[in-house]
Write a protein that holds these residues in place. Sequence first.
Motif, PDB file in Angstrom:
ATOM      1  N   ARG A   2       0.823  -1.205   0.000  1.00 44.16           N
ATOM      2  CA  ARG A   2       0.000   0.000   0.000  1.00 44.16           C
ATOM      3  C   ARG A   2       0.864   1.265   0.000  1.00 44.16           C
ATOM      4  N   VAL A   3       2.018   1.227   0.666  1.00 50.73           N
ATOM      5  CA  VAL A   3       2.901   2.390   0.669  1.00 50.73           C
ATOM      6  C   VAL A   3       3.382   2.685  -0.747  1.00 50.73           C
ATOM      7  N   VAL A   4       3.838   1.647  -1.457  1.00 50.03           N
ATOM      8  CA  VAL A   4       4.287   1.843  -2.839  1.00 50.03           C
ATOM      9  C   VAL A   4       3.117   2.294  -3.712  1.00 50.03           C
ATOM     10  N   GLN A   5       1.960   1.682  -3.530  1.00 49.46           N
ATOM     11  CA  GLN A   5       0.799   2.032  -4.345  1.00 49.46           C
ATOM     12  C   GLN A   5       0.391   3.493  -4.154  1.00 49.46           C
ATOM     13  N   GLU A   6       0.325   3.940  -2.904  1.00 50.13           N
ATOM     14  CA  GLU A   6      -0.088   5.317  -2.635  1.00 50.13           C
ATOM     15  C   GLU A   6       0.968   6.304  -3.129  1.00 50.13           C
ATOM     16  N   ALA A   7       2.240   5.940  -3.008  1.00 51.87           N
ATOM     17  CA  ALA A   7       3.290   6.828  -3.505  1.00 51.87           C
ATOM     18  C   ALA A   7       3.205   6.993  -5.020  1.00 51.87           C
ATOM     19  N   LEU A   8       2.954   5.893  -5.738  1.00 54.08           N
ATOM     20  CA  LEU A   8       2.788   5.989  -7.189  1.00 54.08           C
ATOM     21  C   LEU A   8       1.550   6.794  -7.551  1.00 54.08           C
ATOM     22  N   THR A   9       0.493   6.646  -6.765  1.00 56.46           N
ATOM     23  CA  THR A   9      -0.711   7.437  -7.014  1.00 56.46           C
ATOM     24  C   THR A   9      -0.428   8.918  -6.865  1.00 56.46           C
ATOM     25  N   ASN A  10       0.348   9.278  -5.848  1.00 52.09           N
ATOM     26  CA  ASN A  10       0.689  10.688  -5.655  1.00 52.09           C
ATOM     27  C   ASN A  10       1.533  11.220  -6.810  1.00 52.09           C
ATOM     28  N   VAL A  11       2.392  10.363  -7.376  1.00 47.49           N
ATOM     29  CA  VAL A  11       3.168  10.800  -8.539  1.00 47.49           C
ATOM     30  C   VAL A  11       2.232  11.092  -9.706  1.00 47.49           C
ATOM     31  N   HIS A  12       1.245  10.221  -9.933  1.00 52.00           N
ATOM     32  CA  HIS A  12       0.262  10.464 -10.997  1.00 52.00           C
ATOM     33  C   HIS A  12      -0.484  11.775 -10.771  1.00 52.00           C
ATOM     34  N   LYS A  13      -0.796  12.062  -9.507  1.00 52.70           N
ATOM     35  CA  LYS A  13      -1.594  13.250  -9.210  1.00 52.70           C
ATOM     36  C   LYS A  13      -0.783  14.539  -9.318  1.00 52.70           C
TER      37      LYS A  13
ATOM     38  N   ALA B  31       2.866  14.852 -10.004  1.00 51.75           N
ATOM     39  CA  ALA B  31       4.095  14.943 -10.807  1.00 51.75           C
ATOM     40  C   ALA B  31       3.957  14.097 -12.062  1.00 51.75           C
ATOM     41  N   ALA B  32       2.929  14.385 -12.838  1.00 50.16           N
ATOM     42  CA  ALA B  32       2.667  13.602 -14.047  1.00 50.16           C
ATOM     43  C   ALA B  32       3.854  13.697 -15.000  1.00 50.16           C
ATOM     44  N   GLY B  33       4.292  12.551 -15.508  1.00 58.74           N
ATOM     45  CA  GLY B  33       5.410  12.502 -16.448  1.00 58.74           C
ATOM     46  C   GLY B  33       6.758  12.427 -15.799  1.00 58.74           C
ATOM     47  N   ALA B  34       6.844  12.491 -14.467  1.00 62.13           N
ATOM     48  CA  ALA B  34       8.147  12.453 -13.799  1.00 62.13           C
ATOM     49  C   ALA B  34       8.676  11.025 -13.749  1.00 62.13           C
TER      50      ALA B  34
END
Length: 465
Positions: free
Chosen positions: A376-387, A389-392
């Motif tokens: 869940r930590v990895v999943q939520e961190a990736l979700t925050n990147v999508h929200k 920092a799109a394209g990072a």
Amino acid sequence: MTTTGEDTGEAGEVHARASAGAAGAAGAAGGLWWWARRRGAVFDGALAVVSALECAAEGIPFARDAGIPVAAGVVFGLAAGATLLVRRRWPIAVVLVAIAITPAQMGFLLGLVGLYTLAASELPRRIIGSLACMSLMGTAIVTFVKVRQDARSGTVDLGDWFVPFASIATAVGLTLPPVLLGLYVGARRRLMESLRERADSLERELQLLAERAEERAEWARGEERTRIAREMHDVVAHRVSLMVVHAAALQAVARKDPEKAVKNAALVGDMGRQALTELREMLGVLRSGEGGSAAGGTGGSAAGRTGASVPPLAAVGAAAAAAATRAAAEGALEGPALAALDELVGQSAAAGMVVALSIEGEVRLYAREIEQTAYRVVQEALTNVHKHAAGAKTHVRLAHRSAEIAMQVENEPPPELPAVSLVRLPSGGNGLVGMKERVVGLGGVFVSGPTDAGGFRVSAVIPAG
């Protein structure tokens, strides 16, 4: 037999305390003076009237023998017998009056009731014993003199042994039974008061246990709501974020590249189906718990129909049942595991994110809660990147260590994209909070914040025990 000044002072002090307590109890109960109940006052008044009439009648022969007016003997008897009215407040005074009028052969009822009241009171045993011995000796001496006078006058023609026997027997018969009965009644009264106090104390303890059980149940319900909300956030936020990203890409390439549009549409459908599957699993667990709640509600309704409140032990049982239901719910929500981490990263890559996964150490199995929290930590961190920092470009690192498991998700600064191409995703601000709660709840450490290069880093370390 005489008493010392110390005994008299102690008796007065104890008697004053007993009188003050009796007066306070009488005032609290709405009684009359020092009587706790009005029927007690009526009973003592009746005893005082009977005792006064007896002493008045016995005062007539006493006045004739003493050579004083009969009226004086009657008045003296009335005054002495009426002291029985204050036997509950001043039992020592009543016994002393009875002893004082013993030579006049008056106050038999006064002596009996006075000794009984004295023995049943809260006075020290040595004071009760001293006054009882005084009454015994006084009665024995007066009886001895009276029987001896009758024997010498020829009224009674018996042997010499009869005089001491009659005096001792009369003294014991008029002293010992009321004292023993008073001691028994006093001990029984104290025992009943002690049992009543213990029952009240036990009732208060049960009430306190019920309140604590209710507090624990409320705390458990709050924890369960927080856990379910966290699961719902992880499922909905990640899946829906990817769906929004794919939908935006689908909209951009729908006319230019139909094949890519079809691929994005398929990805959107897969994400939606996965989100629905996980939501159905959680909702199924919640519905399975409604049976226990309904049973509890039925029991509560039955208790309401009978007019009885739920007992404290039932509250404890309800808390235990709630804990069992909660444990069953947690067991039913197996959740994701670290084995699905490749698929998670692949989904983000399919959504256009440049993401790299690196795993260090020997891969092994962990407890369900540890694997689920790491995922869940990895999943939520990736979700925050999508929200945010799109394209990072993003790096996901997982390290298996001897006593812990560590994970880190770090993204570089996002590229400068046209404002039209940016997909704005709503944020509730609970992602980082939920991750920290999960990690800290397992005894781990969670750190998040911006990097020097302008990106963002999320790190967590969870004990493997």
